[in-house]
Design a protein around this motif. Structure first.
Motif, mmCIF file in Angstrom:
data_model
loop_
_atom_site.group_PDB
_atom_site.id
_atom_site.type_symbol
_atom_site.label_atom_id
_atom_site.label_comp_id
_atom_site.label_asym_id
_atom_site.label_seq_id
_atom_site.Cartn_x
_atom_site.Cartn_y
_atom_site.Cartn_z
ATOM 1 N N GLY A 104 0.685 -1.174 0.035
ATOM 2 C CA GLY A 104 0.165 0.052 0.168
ATOM 3 C C GLY A 104 0.755 1.242 -0.064
ATOM 4 N N VAL A 105 2.109 1.225 -0.241
ATOM 5 C CA VAL A 105 2.870 2.486 -0.257
ATOM 6 C C VAL A 105 2.565 3.268 -1.501
ATOM 7 C CG1 VAL A 105 5.218 3.308 -0.725
ATOM 8 C CG2 VAL A 105 4.810 1.494 0.944
ATOM 9 N N ALA A 106 2.306 4.459 -1.173
ATOM 10 C CA ALA A 106 1.760 5.453 -2.159
ATOM 11 C C ALA A 106 2.700 5.866 -3.443
ATOM 12 C CB ALA A 106 0.967 6.471 -1.757
ATOM 13 N N ALA A 107 3.806 6.132 -2.808
ATOM 14 C CA ALA A 107 4.970 6.462 -3.941
ATOM 15 C C ALA A 107 6.378 6.010 -3.251
ATOM 16 C CB ALA A 107 4.894 7.960 -3.933
ATOM 17 N N ILE A 108 7.319 6.115 -4.307
ATOM 18 C CA ILE A 108 8.587 5.692 -3.864
ATOM 19 C C ILE A 108 9.584 6.674 -4.461
ATOM 20 C CG2 ILE A 108 10.376 3.817 -4.053
ATOM 21 C CD1 ILE A 108 8.194 2.006 -4.442
ATOM 22 N N THR A 109 10.607 7.015 -3.639
ATOM 23 C CA THR A 109 11.944 8.014 -4.044
ATOM 24 C C THR A 109 13.158 7.117 -4.138
ATOM 25 O OG1 THR A 109 10.971 10.076 -3.398
ATOM 26 C CG2 THR A 109 13.034 9.955 -3.607
ATOM 27 N N VAL A 110 13.870 6.896 -5.080
ATOM 28 C CA VAL A 110 15.020 6.258 -5.293
ATOM 29 C C VAL A 110 16.145 7.111 -5.413
ATOM 30 C CG1 VAL A 110 15.827 4.439 -6.255
ATOM 31 C CG2 VAL A 110 13.538 4.390 -6.150
ATOM 32 N N HIS A 111 17.207 6.937 -4.647
ATOM 33 C CA HIS A 111 18.248 7.481 -4.747
ATOM 34 C C HIS A 111 19.317 6.750 -5.579
ATOM 35 C CE1 HIS A 111 21.367 10.582 -3.351
ATOM 36 N NE2 HIS A 111 22.324 9.435 -3.780
ATOM 37 N N GLY A 112 19.906 7.145 -6.604
ATOM 38 C CA GLY A 112 20.730 6.633 -7.462
ATOM 39 C C GLY A 112 21.907 5.970 -7.196
ATOM 40 N N ARG A 113 22.256 5.939 -5.740
ATOM 41 C CA ARG A 113 23.621 5.495 -5.320
ATOM 42 C C ARG A 113 23.365 4.282 -4.144
ATOM 43 N NH1 ARG A 113 24.680 10.877 -5.360
ATOM 44 N NH2 ARG A 113 26.701 11.511 -6.583
ATOM 45 N N THR A 114 24.339 3.443 -4.072
ATOM 46 C CA THR A 114 24.041 2.365 -2.729
ATOM 47 C C THR A 114 24.575 3.317 -1.413
ATOM 48 O OG1 THR A 114 26.473 1.816 -2.994
ATOM 49 C CG2 THR A 114 24.655 0.836 -4.620
ATOM 50 N N ARG A 115 23.911 2.370 -0.312
ATOM 51 C CA ARG A 115 24.326 2.784 0.764
ATOM 52 C C ARG A 115 25.855 3.006 1.105
ATOM 53 N NH1 ARG A 115 26.316 4.418 4.664
ATOM 54 N NH2 ARG A 115 25.560 4.195 7.022
ATOM 55 N N VAL A 116 26.653 1.834 0.473
ATOM 56 C CA VAL A 116 28.021 2.201 0.611
ATOM 57 C C VAL A 116 28.803 3.427 -0.005
ATOM 58 C CG1 VAL A 116 30.246 0.916 0.102
ATOM 59 C CG2 VAL A 116 28.494 -0.460 0.987
ATOM 60 N N GLN A 117 28.156 3.574 -1.061
ATOM 61 C CA GLN A 117 28.728 4.861 -1.838
ATOM 62 C C GLN A 117 28.552 6.019 -1.081
ATOM 63 O OE1 GLN A 117 26.501 3.953 -5.673
ATOM 64 N NE2 GLN A 117 28.373 5.206 -6.384
ATOM 65 N N MET A 118 27.579 6.218 -0.111
ATOM 66 C CA MET A 118 27.216 7.549 0.597
ATOM 67 C C MET A 118 27.227 8.636 -0.417
ATOM 68 S SD MET A 118 27.406 6.839 3.805
ATOM 69 C CE MET A 118 27.703 8.410 4.780
ATOM 70 N N TYR A 119 27.842 9.675 -0.570
ATOM 71 C CA TYR A 119 27.669 10.473 -1.425
ATOM 72 C C TYR A 119 28.767 10.769 -2.477
ATOM 73 C CZ TYR A 119 24.147 12.548 1.666
ATOM 74 O OH TYR A 119 23.024 12.473 2.615
ATOM 75 N N GLY A 120 29.518 9.498 -2.646
ATOM 76 C CA GLY A 120 30.631 9.542 -3.456
ATOM 77 C C GLY A 120 30.178 9.128 -4.711
ATOM 78 N N GLY A 121 31.049 9.284 -5.679
ATOM 79 C CA GLY A 121 30.836 8.601 -7.103
ATOM 80 C C GLY A 121 29.725 9.363 -7.949
ATOM 81 N N GLN A 122 29.215 8.524 -8.915
ATOM 82 C CA GLN A 122 27.881 9.153 -9.499
ATOM 83 C C GLN A 122 26.858 8.340 -9.393
ATOM 84 O OE1 GLN A 122 29.433 9.144 -13.782
ATOM 85 N NE2 GLN A 122 30.039 11.067 -13.501
#
Length: 204
Positions: free
Chosen positions: A25-43
């Motif tokens: 029943g979740v109404a919407a999903i936001t997906v960040h294009g990195r993995t948890r391990v990447q944190m904010y590094g890379g693309q």
């Protein structure tokens, strides 16, 4: 629900998780294009976001490396997402939402000046002072680390800002780079290449 594409490159499970979330029943999903391990590094990898979009019927919102109107429209085209979410770069450039809206209408995005950025910095300072922060200059530097990525291409502002002591000294550095003959300089939509907002934490 907001999530990343997976824990690491060996466990990209966002599409499967999205299907499960939709089923409960979740109404919407936001997906960040990195993995948890990447944190904010890379693309950010937008292909996973598109895979999630194709796996569910609920709206999917793209997140990660949305640092300008150009990038927002690019990720929208590549993922066919329902919308985009600007995170850290909305701190750097609060005009980004207006710029995305204008670009989506094929209009020329608004271009603020460094003088306007200095006004924005002043508004942040007022909020920090009102919050009775114990170390207001340190709190201000957290915001200025992001804003500074678009102040000058050499990163000189960031270097001087980081070594300043106290609010008065900090604001003198801001005035030096945002007022005077620089006041009418355009504030670029995108951060300068190679200028790091937070040392040792991210590439852009």
């Amino acid at each position: 629900v907001k999530m990343r594409r997976g824990w690491d490159k060996g466990s990209i499970n966002a599409p499967e998780l999205a299907v499960l979330l939709e089923s409960v029943g979740v109404a919407a999903i936001t997906v960040h294009g990195r993995t948890r391990v990447q944190m904010y590094g890379g693309q950010a990898d937008w292909s996973t976001i598109r895979t999630v979009k194709e796996a569910v019927k609920i709206p999917v919102i793209a997140n990660g490396d949305i640092w300008s109107a150009r990038k927002a429209l690019e990720v929208a085209r590549q993922t066919n997402c329902a919308g985009v979410m600007a995170g850290r770069h909305a701190v750097r450039n609060p005009w980004i939402f207006r710029q995305i809206s204008e670009a989506a209408r094929s209009e020329t995005p608004y271009s603020p000046t460094l003088g306007e950025v200095r006004e924005y910095v002043g508004e942040i300072l007022d909020s920090v002072i009102a919050s009775s922060a114990r170390y207001p200059d340190s709190r201000m530097k957290k915001f200025l680390n992001f804003i500074g990525a678009s102040i000058d291409p050499d990163g000189a502002f960031l270097r001087e800002m980081r070594v300043s002591r106290g609010i008065a000294d900090l604001m003198k550095v801001c005035d030096k780079y945002m007022l005077g003959e620089r006041a009418n300089f355009p504030f670029p939509q995108e951060p300068y290449a190679g200028v790091c907002p937070r040392p040792n934490h991210e590439d852009r």
